[in-house]
Design a protein around this motif. Structure first.
Motif, PDB file in Angstrom:
ATOM      1  N   ARG A   6       0.826  -1.215   0.000  1.00 22.05           N
ATOM      2  CA  ARG A   6       0.000   0.000   0.000  1.00 22.05           C
ATOM      3  C   ARG A   6       0.855   1.257   0.000  1.00 22.05           C
ATOM      4  NH1 ARG A   6       1.303  -0.649   5.092  1.00 22.05           N
ATOM      5  NH2 ARG A   6       1.065   1.036   6.579  1.00 22.05           N
ATOM      6  N   ILE A   7       2.119   1.137   0.385  1.00 22.88           N
ATOM      7  CA  ILE A   7       2.960   2.316   0.606  1.00 22.88           C
ATOM      8  C   ILE A   7       3.302   3.032  -0.699  1.00 22.88           C
ATOM      9  CG2 ILE A   7       5.191   3.117   1.483  1.00 22.88           C
ATOM     10  CD1 ILE A   7       4.985   0.806   3.565  1.00 22.88           C
ATOM     11  N   LYS A   8       3.744   2.306  -1.701  1.00 23.85           N
ATOM     12  CA  LYS A   8       4.162   2.944  -2.955  1.00 23.85           C
ATOM     13  C   LYS A   8       3.027   3.731  -3.619  1.00 23.85           C
ATOM     14  CE  LYS A   8       6.519   2.402  -7.253  1.00 23.85           C
ATOM     15  NZ  LYS A   8       7.601   1.813  -7.952  1.00 23.85           N
ATOM     16  N   PRO A   9       1.818   3.157  -3.769  1.00 25.17           N
ATOM     17  CA  PRO A   9       0.743   3.955  -4.377  1.00 25.17           C
ATOM     18  C   PRO A   9       0.395   5.199  -3.553  1.00 25.17           C
ATOM     19  CG  PRO A   9       0.144   1.635  -4.312  1.00 25.17           C
ATOM     20  CD  PRO A   9       1.417   1.775  -3.542  1.00 25.17           C
ATOM     21  N   PHE A  10       0.470   5.071  -2.236  1.00 31.07           N
ATOM     22  CA  PHE A  10       0.200   6.231  -1.389  1.00 31.07           C
ATOM     23  C   PHE A  10       1.231   7.332  -1.633  1.00 31.07           C
ATOM     24  CE2 PHE A  10       0.468   8.824   2.376  1.00 31.07           C
ATOM     25  CZ  PHE A  10      -0.853   9.019   2.726  1.00 31.07           C
ATOM     26  N   LEU A  11       2.496   6.948  -1.683  1.00 33.59           N
ATOM     27  CA  LEU A  11       3.556   7.935  -1.920  1.00 33.59           C
ATOM     28  C   LEU A  11       3.468   8.547  -3.319  1.00 33.59           C
ATOM     29  CD1 LEU A  11       6.571   6.221  -0.153  1.00 33.59           C
ATOM     30  CD2 LEU A  11       5.228   8.168   0.651  1.00 33.59           C
ATOM     31  N   PRO A  41      -6.216  12.994  12.376  1.00 36.84           N
ATOM     32  CA  PRO A  41      -5.587  12.179  11.329  1.00 36.84           C
ATOM     33  C   PRO A  41      -5.069  10.827  11.822  1.00 36.84           C
ATOM     34  CG  PRO A  41      -4.226  14.082  11.854  1.00 36.84           C
ATOM     35  CD  PRO A  41      -5.518  14.252  12.593  1.00 36.84           C
ATOM     36  N   PHE A  42      -4.896  10.682  13.118  1.00 32.65           N
ATOM     37  CA  PHE A  42      -4.426   9.414  13.672  1.00 32.65           C
ATOM     38  C   PHE A  42      -5.362   8.261  13.318  1.00 32.65           C
ATOM     39  CE2 PHE A  42      -4.249   6.225  17.037  1.00 32.65           C
ATOM     40  CZ  PHE A  42      -2.888   5.982  17.120  1.00 32.65           C
ATOM     41  N   PHE A  43      -6.650   8.552  13.169  1.00 28.68           N
ATOM     42  CA  PHE A  43      -7.650   7.500  13.002  1.00 28.68           C
ATOM     43  C   PHE A  43      -7.993   7.177  11.544  1.00 28.68           C
ATOM     44  CE2 PHE A  43      -8.275   9.280  17.231  1.00 28.68           C
ATOM     45  CZ  PHE A  43      -8.094   8.122  17.973  1.00 28.68           C
ATOM     46  N   TYR A  44      -7.403   7.882  10.598  1.00 27.20           N
ATOM     47  CA  TYR A  44      -7.666   7.607   9.184  1.00 27.20           C
ATOM     48  C   TYR A  44      -6.952   6.323   8.751  1.00 27.20           C
ATOM     49  CZ  TYR A  44      -9.646  12.204   8.061  1.00 27.20           C
ATOM     50  OH  TYR A  44     -10.443  13.311   7.977  1.00 27.20           O
ATOM     51  N   GLU A  45      -7.623   5.535   7.963  1.00 21.90           N
ATOM     52  CA  GLU A  45      -6.962   4.435   7.271  1.00 21.90           C
ATOM     53  C   GLU A  45      -6.199   5.051   6.094  1.00 21.90           C
ATOM     54  OE1 GLU A  45      -6.735   1.263   8.093  1.00 21.90           O
ATOM     55  OE2 GLU A  45      -8.020   1.499   9.843  1.00 21.90           O
ATOM     56  N   ASP A  46      -5.219   4.347   5.576  1.00 22.85           N
ATOM     57  CA  ASP A  46      -4.392   4.900   4.499  1.00 22.85           C
ATOM     58  C   ASP A  46      -5.209   5.276   3.271  1.00 22.85           C
ATOM     59  OD1 ASP A  46      -2.073   4.663   6.025  1.00 22.85           O
ATOM     60  OD2 ASP A  46      -1.705   2.627   5.307  1.00 22.85           O
ATOM     61  N   ASP A  47      -6.175   4.457   2.899  1.00 29.24           N
ATOM     62  CA  ASP A  47      -6.972   4.769   1.717  1.00 29.24           C
ATOM     63  C   ASP A  47      -7.827   6.018   1.944  1.00 29.24           C
ATOM     64  OD1 ASP A  47      -8.551   3.291   3.546  1.00 29.24           O
ATOM     65  OD2 ASP A  47      -9.855   2.565   1.949  1.00 29.24           O
ATOM     66  N   GLU A  48      -8.311   6.224   3.158  1.00 24.65           N
ATOM     67  CA  GLU A  48      -9.076   7.429   3.467  1.00 24.65           C
ATOM     68  C   GLU A  48      -8.180   8.669   3.402  1.00 24.65           C
ATOM     69  OE1 GLU A  48     -12.362   6.489   6.755  1.00 24.65           O
ATOM     70  OE2 GLU A  48     -10.340   5.877   7.376  1.00 24.65           O
ATOM     71  N   MET A  49      -6.980   8.543   3.937  1.00 25.00           N
ATOM     72  CA  MET A  49      -6.038   9.671   3.925  1.00 25.00           C
ATOM     73  C   MET A  49      -5.650  10.017   2.487  1.00 25.00           C
ATOM     74  SD  MET A  49      -4.603  11.861   5.892  1.00 25.00           S
ATOM     75  CE  MET A  49      -4.545  11.183   7.543  1.00 25.00           C
TER      76      MET A  49
END
Length: 66
Positions: A6-11, A41-49
């Motif tokens: 999930r990290i690369k698409p997020f970046l 922001p602590f509670f967001y899932e990566d896809d939501e962020m």
């Protein structure tokens, strides 16, 4: 364990967003973005962020085009 794939698409999304405001330093980018979030922001899932990044930063790109 969360999927590390999930990290690369997020970046990549972060990179596109940052390019919409290239004069901002990283600290500015994060502070300005975090200040507009409707919840902690602590509670967001990566896809939501990632979606919040797109909504916020792509609005800058649209404003520059107009």
């Amino acid at each position: 364990m969360r999927n590390p794939e999930r990290i690369k698409p997020f970046l990549e999304t972060l990179e596109k967003c940052w390019k919409s405001v290239p004069d901002w330093r990283f600290g500015q980018l994060i502070i300005n973005f975090m200040g507009q979030l409707p919840r902690d922001p602590f509670f967001y899932e990566d896809d939501e962020m990632e979606e919040e990044f797109k909504k916020f930063f792509f609005s800058f790109k649209e404003k520059k085009i107009k």
